[in-house]
Design a protein around this motif. Structure first.
Motif, short mmCIF file in Angstrom:
data_model
loop_
_atom_site.label_atom_id
_atom_site.label_comp_id
_atom_site.label_asym_id
_atom_site.label_seq_id
_atom_site.Cartn_x
_atom_site.Cartn_y
_atom_site.Cartn_z
N THR A 167 1.05 -1.13 0.02
CA THR A 167 -0.04 -0.14 0.02
C THR A 167 0.82 1.22 0.07
OG1 THR A 167 -0.05 -0.19 2.60
CG2 THR A 167 -2.07 -0.92 1.20
N GLN A 197 -0.85 10.14 -12.10
CA GLN A 197 -1.90 9.10 -12.58
C GLN A 197 -1.74 9.01 -13.97
OE1 GLN A 197 -5.49 11.25 -11.16
NE2 GLN A 197 -6.02 9.43 -10.08
N ILE A 200 1.42 6.57 -14.23
CA ILE A 200 0.95 5.20 -13.81
C ILE A 200 0.13 4.55 -14.90
CG2 ILE A 200 -0.31 3.87 -12.09
CD1 ILE A 200 0.50 6.07 -9.97
N VAL A 213 -1.74 -2.22 -10.48
CA VAL A 213 -1.73 -0.74 -9.71
C VAL A 213 -3.17 -0.36 -9.56
CG1 VAL A 213 -0.67 1.25 -9.38
CG2 VAL A 213 0.83 -0.79 -10.47
N HIS A 214 -3.44 -0.02 -8.30
CA HIS A 214 -4.84 0.60 -8.14
C HIS A 214 -4.83 1.67 -7.30
CE1 HIS A 214 -6.39 -3.52 -9.50
NE2 HIS A 214 -5.42 -4.01 -8.71
N GLY A 215 -5.73 2.90 -7.52
CA GLY A 215 -5.62 3.89 -6.62
C GLY A 215 -6.69 4.80 -6.82
N ALA A 233 -3.71 10.78 -2.50
CA ALA A 233 -4.28 9.75 -3.16
C ALA A 233 -3.79 8.55 -2.19
CB ALA A 233 -3.71 9.47 -4.38
N SER A 234 -4.50 7.46 -2.69
CA SER A 234 -4.21 6.11 -1.85
C SER A 234 -4.19 5.04 -2.98
CB SER A 234 -5.29 5.49 -0.81
OG SER A 234 -5.22 4.47 -0.12
N TYR A 235 -3.00 4.20 -2.86
CA TYR A 235 -3.00 3.24 -4.05
C TYR A 235 -2.51 1.75 -3.14
CZ TYR A 235 -2.82 5.87 -8.12
OH TYR A 235 -3.18 6.69 -9.27
N GLU A 236 -2.85 0.77 -4.25
CA GLU A 236 -2.30 -0.64 -3.84
C GLU A 236 -1.57 -0.95 -4.98
OE1 GLU A 236 -5.68 -2.92 -2.83
OE2 GLU A 236 -6.09 -2.17 -0.83
N VAL A 252 6.33 2.65 -9.51
CA VAL A 252 5.21 3.38 -9.14
C VAL A 252 5.63 4.97 -8.34
CG1 VAL A 252 3.28 3.54 -7.81
CG2 VAL A 252 3.49 1.70 -8.97
#
Length: 371
Positions: A167, A197, A200, A213-215, A233-236, A252
């Motif tokens: 995360t 973004q 990415i 990659v998700h966010g 932002a919050s990313y996984e 990333v």
């Protein structure tokens, strides 16, 4: 009467309290690091069964470690009990907690005869927070020779496969300014996030199929006529193996750093929780569990590609471990949906948790007897 029959008998004797524990946890869902009632109820059940309980294990208020026996072989059963925000026990962790407790109670009268030290570890924050990773770092699993748990699902499998998960929280700090009167005085933090973004999104085209990659952007200004001074932002990030996760994280993070340079904004990157590693099951434990599952008449296991994440994977990198999935008869409902939450306290799930307790305890007994 042989050991395996004794284990089954002990689980039957404790069945009412195990089912009651599962239903009680299910009816009072608590999310990561807030599982005060679930931890207390699980620990109290074990303490009543003769276990010595240490609350607040590893410095985590909603963790515990319960131990019984003095044998040279230490087996740890992991009891998860956290719920999902807004969905309750849609991942069935109430079943996990009760099954681990049942395995411990079933082995309690046999521990010394088998040469076992039985440990049940109450592990908070699996859904978010990496509770087991934190407990591992704090030494709570030190001395364990094997670690086991079962997870409810819509199918049966013995050899669990998981993604590694990381995360990332990103925040840009720029400079606010009037968007019309003095735009040249601003440093647009929302633009920085947009650039990150885009970078990415372009990076995704170059990634292997097993990396994701998700966010989401969680803030990017409040008024259209003011250049935003902050964005977050919050990313996984996910990968099939931990080594690939580290490489993906670096790429990333470079997208965010490049956006900071381009816009003149400052960047803050943080990791809100430990990385979840890829699960490495132990072939010996998996073989013993599979034989016991077949003898008990459980459904034939299926092989699955990585489809989930778990902090139990971190334990598996250090201690021989298994994490089988147990079909609870959810009628096609899968973890993390509302229908699965209902199934996790249905009669079929109750039967499954009792069988899971038998399977875990028998697997530990087999391991002890094979030494």
């Amino acid at each position: 009467m042989n050991v395996k029959d004794l284990i089954a008998g002990h689980v039957r004797a404790h069945a009412p309290e195990l089912v009651a524990l599962s239903h009680r946890i299910h009816a009072h869902p608590e999310t990561a690091f807030e599982e005060h009632r679930a931890a207390a109820w699980t620990a109290e059940t074990l303490q009543a069964g003769g276990f010595t309980v240490t609350a607040g294990a590893g410095g985590l208020p909603t963790a515990f470690s319960a131990s019984l026996g003095t044998g040279p072989l230490t087996v740890a059963f992991c009891a998860e009990y956290d719920a999902l925000p807004g969905l309750g026990h849609a991942c069935g962790h109430n079943v996990i907690a009760a099954a681990a407790t049942g395995a411990g109670l079933a082995l309690a009268p046999l521990a010394d005869e088998l040469g076992l030290t039985v440990r049940v570890v109450g592990t908070p924050a699996e859904e978010r927070g990496g509770g087991k990773a934190l407990l591992l770092e704090a030494g709570v699993f030190d001395g364990a020779h094997a670690a086991m748990m079962v997870h409810p699902g819509s199918f049966e499998t013995v050899r669990f496969r998981s993604f590694a998960l990381g995360t990332l929280e990103a925040g840009f700090t720029g400079r606010a300014a009037h968007a019309t009167l003095a735009p040249h005085e601003g440093r647009n933090a929302a633009d920085a996030m947009t650039l990150a973004q885009v970078a990415i999104g372009l990076l995704r085209q170059q990634l292997p199929r097993d990396r994701h990659v998700h966010g989401v952007v969680t803030s990017a200004g409040e008024a259209p006529n003011v250049i935003p001074a902050r964005s977050t932002a919050s990313y996984e990030i996910r990968a099939a193996a931990a080594r690939d996760l580290a490489e993906l994280r670096a790429r990333v993070e470079s997208c965010f750093r490049g956006a900071a340079v381009a816009t003149g904004c400052e960047l803050r990157l943080t990791r809100p929780e430990p990385d979840y590693l890829d699960f490495r099951d132990d072939a010996v434990l998996a073989g013993l569990y599979a034989a016991n599952a077949a003898a008990l008449g459980r459904p034939a296991p299926v092989e699955r590609e990585p489809f989930a994440m778990t902090d139990m994977a971190n334990v598996s990198h250090v201690i021989p471990a298994i994490h089988p999935m147990l079909d609870i008869g959810s009628g096609g409902a899968v973890p993390h949906d509302a229908e699965f939450a209902a199934a996790a306290a249905a009669p079929a799930a109750d039967r499954a948790l009792l069988e899971a307790a038998v399977l875990l305890a028998r697997t530990a007994a087999d391991l002890a007897l094979s030494r």
